[in-house]
Each structure stands twice: as structure tokens, then as C-alpha cells.
Write a protein that holds these residues in place. Sequence first.
Motif, PDB file in Angstrom:
ATOM      1  N   UNK A  88       0.808  -1.220   0.000  1.00  0.00           N
ATOM      2  CA  UNK A  88       0.000   0.000   0.000  1.00  0.00           C
ATOM      3  C   UNK A  88       0.836   1.261   0.000  1.00  0.00           C
ATOM      4  N   UNK A  89       1.818   1.336   0.889  1.00  0.00           N
ATOM      5  CA  UNK A  89       2.623   2.555   1.012  1.00  0.00           C
ATOM      6  C   UNK A  89       3.522   2.773  -0.199  1.00  0.00           C
ATOM      7  N   UNK A  90       4.121   1.709  -0.714  1.00  0.00           N
ATOM      8  CA  UNK A  90       5.053   1.881  -1.831  1.00  0.00           C
ATOM      9  C   UNK A  90       4.326   2.267  -3.115  1.00  0.00           C
ATOM     10  N   UNK A  91       3.190   1.641  -3.393  1.00  0.00           N
ATOM     11  CA  UNK A  91       2.445   2.001  -4.601  1.00  0.00           C
ATOM     12  C   UNK A  91       1.913   3.428  -4.516  1.00  0.00           C
ATOM     13  N   UNK A  92       1.480   3.842  -3.339  1.00  0.00           N
ATOM     14  CA  UNK A  92       1.022   5.216  -3.195  1.00  0.00           C
ATOM     15  C   UNK A  92       2.177   6.199  -3.418  1.00  0.00           C
ATOM     16  N   UNK A  93       3.375   5.845  -2.961  1.00  0.00           N
ATOM     17  CA  UNK A  93       4.521   6.743  -3.092  1.00  0.00           C
ATOM     18  C   UNK A  93       4.928   6.963  -4.543  1.00  0.00           C
ATOM     19  N   UNK A  94       4.714   5.961  -5.404  1.00  0.00           N
ATOM     20  CA  UNK A  94       5.115   6.098  -6.808  1.00  0.00           C
ATOM     21  C   UNK A  94       3.919   6.449  -7.701  1.00  0.00           C
ATOM     22  N   UNK A  95       2.877   7.029  -7.120  1.00  0.00           N
ATOM     23  CA  UNK A  95       1.709   7.425  -7.910  1.00  0.00           C
ATOM     24  C   UNK A  95       2.076   8.331  -9.091  1.00  0.00           C
ATOM     25  N   UNK A  96       2.972   9.329  -8.943  1.00  0.00           N
ATOM     26  CA  UNK A  96       3.317  10.155 -10.111  1.00  0.00           C
ATOM     27  C   UNK A  96       3.911   9.341 -11.261  1.00  0.00           C
ATOM     28  N   UNK A  97       4.792   8.392 -10.957  1.00  0.00           N
ATOM     29  CA  UNK A  97       5.364   7.554 -12.012  1.00  0.00           C
ATOM     30  C   UNK A  97       4.293   6.687 -12.665  1.00  0.00           C
ATOM     31  N   UNK A  98       3.405   6.136 -11.854  1.00  0.00           N
ATOM     32  CA  UNK A  98       2.337   5.295 -12.385  1.00  0.00           C
ATOM     33  C   UNK A  98       1.394   6.112 -13.267  1.00  0.00           C
ATOM     34  N   UNK A  99       1.145   7.346 -12.868  1.00  0.00           N
ATOM     35  CA  UNK A  99       0.262   8.226 -13.629  1.00  0.00           C
ATOM     36  C   UNK A  99       0.833   8.515 -15.018  1.00  0.00           C
ATOM     37  N   UNK A 100       2.111   8.849 -15.068  1.00  0.00           N
ATOM     38  CA  UNK A 100       2.742   9.123 -16.358  1.00  0.00           C
ATOM     39  C   UNK A 100       2.785   7.860 -17.208  1.00  0.00           C
ATOM     40  N   UNK A 101       3.097   6.726 -16.578  1.00  0.00           N
ATOM     41  CA  UNK A 101       3.168   5.463 -17.306  1.00  0.00           C
ATOM     42  C   UNK A 101       1.825   5.089 -17.937  1.00  0.00           C
ATOM     43  N   UNK A 102       0.732   5.234 -17.175  1.00  0.00           N
ATOM     44  CA  UNK A 102      -0.597   4.906 -17.707  1.00  0.00           C
ATOM     45  C   UNK A 102      -0.964   5.812 -18.878  1.00  0.00           C
ATOM     46  N   UNK A 103      -0.646   7.101 -18.761  1.00  0.00           N
ATOM     47  CA  UNK A 103      -0.985   8.023 -19.845  1.00  0.00           C
ATOM     48  C   UNK A 103      -0.123   7.793 -21.080  1.00  0.00           C
ATOM     49  N   UNK A 104       1.119   7.386 -20.895  1.00  0.00           N
ATOM     50  CA  UNK A 104       1.957   7.034 -22.047  1.00  0.00           C
ATOM     51  C   UNK A 104       1.405   5.819 -22.776  1.00  0.00           C
ATOM     52  N   UNK A 105       0.805   4.885 -22.026  1.00  0.00           N
ATOM     53  CA  UNK A 105       0.232   3.699 -22.645  1.00  0.00           C
ATOM     54  C   UNK A 105      -1.070   4.013 -23.372  1.00  0.00           C
ATOM     55  N   UNK A 106      -1.858   4.944 -22.833  1.00  0.00           N
ATOM     56  CA  UNK A 106      -3.170   5.250 -23.408  1.00  0.00           C
ATOM     57  C   UNK A 106      -3.067   6.233 -24.572  1.00  0.00           C
ATOM     58  N   UNK A 107      -2.244   7.272 -24.408  1.00  0.00           N
ATOM     59  CA  UNK A 107      -2.160   8.326 -25.420  1.00  0.00           C
ATOM     60  C   UNK A 107      -0.691   8.611 -25.742  1.00  0.00           C
ATOM     61  N   UNK A 108      -0.040   7.722 -26.490  1.00  0.00           N
ATOM     62  CA  UNK A 108       1.386   7.899 -26.767  1.00  0.00           C
ATOM     63  C   UNK A 108       1.692   9.114 -27.635  1.00  0.00           C
ATOM     64  N   UNK A 109       0.705   9.594 -28.402  1.00  0.00           N
ATOM     65  CA  UNK A 109       0.957  10.773 -29.229  1.00  0.00           C
ATOM     66  C   UNK A 109       1.123  12.015 -28.365  1.00  0.00           C
ATOM     67  N   UNK A 110       0.396  12.075 -27.252  1.00  0.00           N
ATOM     68  CA  UNK A 110       0.453  13.238 -26.371  1.00  0.00           C
ATOM     69  C   UNK A 110       1.576  13.087 -25.347  1.00  0.00           C
ATOM     70  N   UNK A 111       1.704  11.895 -24.799  1.00  0.00           N
ATOM     71  CA  UNK A 111       2.720  11.632 -23.790  1.00  0.00           C
ATOM     72  C   UNK A 111       3.809  10.770 -24.450  1.00  0.00           C
ATOM     73  N   UNK A 112       4.741  11.441 -25.115  1.00  0.00           N
ATOM     74  CA  UNK A 112       5.694  10.747 -25.963  1.00  0.00           C
ATOM     75  C   UNK A 112       6.780  10.027 -25.184  1.00  0.00           C
ATOM     76  N   UNK A 113       7.226  10.621 -24.093  1.00  0.00           N
ATOM     77  CA  UNK A 113       8.267   9.999 -23.286  1.00  0.00           C
ATOM     78  C   UNK A 113       8.095  10.464 -21.841  1.00  0.00           C
ATOM     79  N   UNK A 114       9.026  10.028 -21.005  1.00  0.00           N
ATOM     80  CA  UNK A 114       8.898  10.327 -19.576  1.00  0.00           C
ATOM     81  C   UNK A 114       8.966  11.827 -19.317  1.00  0.00           C
TER      82      UNK A 114
END
Length: 380
Positions: A88-114
Amino acid sequence: MAFSDSSSGRNSLIPSFLYSSSSKTLPLHRMLHSTAAAAAAAPSSPPANLDAGSRGFMIPSPSESRKIELYSPAFYAACTAGGILSCGLTHMAVTPLDLVKCNMQIDPAKYKNITSGFGVLLKEQGIRGFFRGWVPTLLGYSAQGACKFGFYEFFKKYYSDIAGPEYASKYKTLIYLAGSASAEVIADVALCPFEAVKVRVQTQPGFARGLADGLPKFVKSEGTLGLYKGIVPLWGRQIPYTMMKFASFETIVELIYKHAIPTPKNECSKNLQLGVSFAGGYIAGVLCAIVSHPADNLVSFLNNAKGATVGDVSVRLGAIVAVSKLGLWGLFTRGLPLRIVMIGTLTGAQWGIYDAFKVFVGLPTTGGPAPAAAPAPAKA
């Protein structure tokens, strides 16, 4: 005026407890002698001349803390609590990374890289946008961690007992794989609803602020079964991930103690053991990210799509569309570098927190030298 020497006058002016000859009152030297004798006879019990009311205020001497018996109900409860904290604590701590990763997977044209992904999120949603969906992340992965670690310890012992000491030692890796897979099947059932809401909140701006308003909206639009439309790809992602996570961790830790540390594990300090847990967890996390990444892309794609329910033909069609849209190479590589960093750090921290909690409650750390095989019974 002279005071009378009579016993009546003396009794009226002097408190009776100073001169009373009652048998209930002892001289000071006799009180001290009796108390010392009682203490020498039974040092752990209160003095005999104390009444029941006084004994209620006696503070017992501190005793050595009892250790938790391995494979007892208290042992599994401690492993479950450690899993809640670690996941629970570790996944919550990396929420920003997970957020960017999910958006890169869904909309790669908009979120091209990290780098551009973080820049787009910062420009459109500000700093607060990096932690969107942290509540379903915390609750979902806490539930998953409880089932994952608690049931892993249970199934590992269960399968070892079925195999017997000799085969449990010989085929220990198979037992790690079977135990972790069995635990993850249960853990993903607990995680799936939270994961569905989390992905929708993180990848569709304006859908909801978090779990409280996102869950009712999701159920209203998709139905209750819609919360589990991603269960099959979630199993496809998490079961290989967890099998690699536990089996490789156990193997890596065993190799570290065997080849890199000359001191036996039980003679190593707790800090060194926790360092080994983190290192083994980080290496295992990198392997986990590579193995489970294609299914992770499918989970993000399906949870972002509308109208599909678990078991629906549209789920299978959605997977085909995802593969055709992402391409086979994109399915394996899109967002992978970020996920390697995220999952490696995440898994290392999880094993560190989990084993730190086990040490805190008096349990040994996970992994170590391979158990010795039981000797074969002698023939008559």
C-alpha cells in the motif's frame, strides 16, 4: 492545670495507633524482616501481608517478549499486516510515475516519453495532478498486498507439506512459483475494482477526483461487473509478475548469502539482512517488469475503454485492437524503461518494508540458505 496520668486521659489526647498493642500492628524492624523474608522466598509474588486491594497496584517485572511461532495464526496475521504496509505505502509513493506510465500507454501521441509526460501533466493539472488517484491506489494495493504476502506464506507451507521435506528441498523453486501464483489469483480479485477506478481517474481528466466519486460513476456507466472487466489481463499481468517476484527473490537472496556474504545468515546483523532483502527485491523487480509489461499495457488499454464487461466478447476484441494499435513491439516496450525504474524501486522497497516488519515483530527475514533435505529412512 495538670494532665491526669490515667489511661483514660492519655487515650483521649494521643492517637491510639501510636501506642496500641493490637496484633495487627508490627514494630518497624519486624515489618522489614517479614517483608525481606517473603521477598527472598518468592521474589516474583507480592508480600503476604498486603491485602487484595494493594496487589492490584503491583507492576509485574518486565518479562522477555514472546516470539511468534512460525506458521501459527499469529504468524500469518503478521505476514498479512506486513503485506499491507509494503504494498500500500510503496504504490502510493510512486503514484506520479504510475500516472505518467498509464498516460503514455493510453495516449502515446500526447505523452511521448517520460520527460514530456511529466511536463504535460504539470502544465495541464499542476502539482496536485501528479497524485490523482492515490486513494484507490493505496486501498487497492493494500488489499492486494495483504492477500499476496499472507497467502504466499500459507501456500508455500501447504505445498511443502504435500511434497514432503525431501521433495520440498529438491523442487523448492516450483513451490515458490506455485505458492505465489495461488496467492496472486486471490489478491487480484481484491485489487481489480480499485485498479479499474484508478486507471479511469488517471487517464480521463474530468471523470472524477478520486475513489469516492469515481466508484459510483464507474458502476453507473459500466455496471458492477464492469469493475472486473480487466480481471483476465490483470491476472495475465500480475500472476507472472508475482511468480517472478517471489521465486527470483528467494533464489537471489539464497545466492547472495551463499556466494557474496561469508557469514551465515543467522549470524548477520539485522541491518545487513534487510539490505540483502532490498537488493534481492530490486533485482527481482526489474525481472518482474520485463515479464509482465505486455499485460500491463493491455490492462491500461481495456480499463480506459468504455462499454466492455468481464467475459464480454468486446474484451477479447479490445485486446486484439490494443495489439493492432500498439503493435507487437510497442506492446512489449512502450513505457518499459519507466516501469523498470518504478517496479525495481517498488519491489525492493516492498521486500525491505515487509522484512523490516517481520523483524519488528520477532520473525526472521525472508529467504536464505536452502532447507536441508530430510534423510531417507534407513532400511531394515
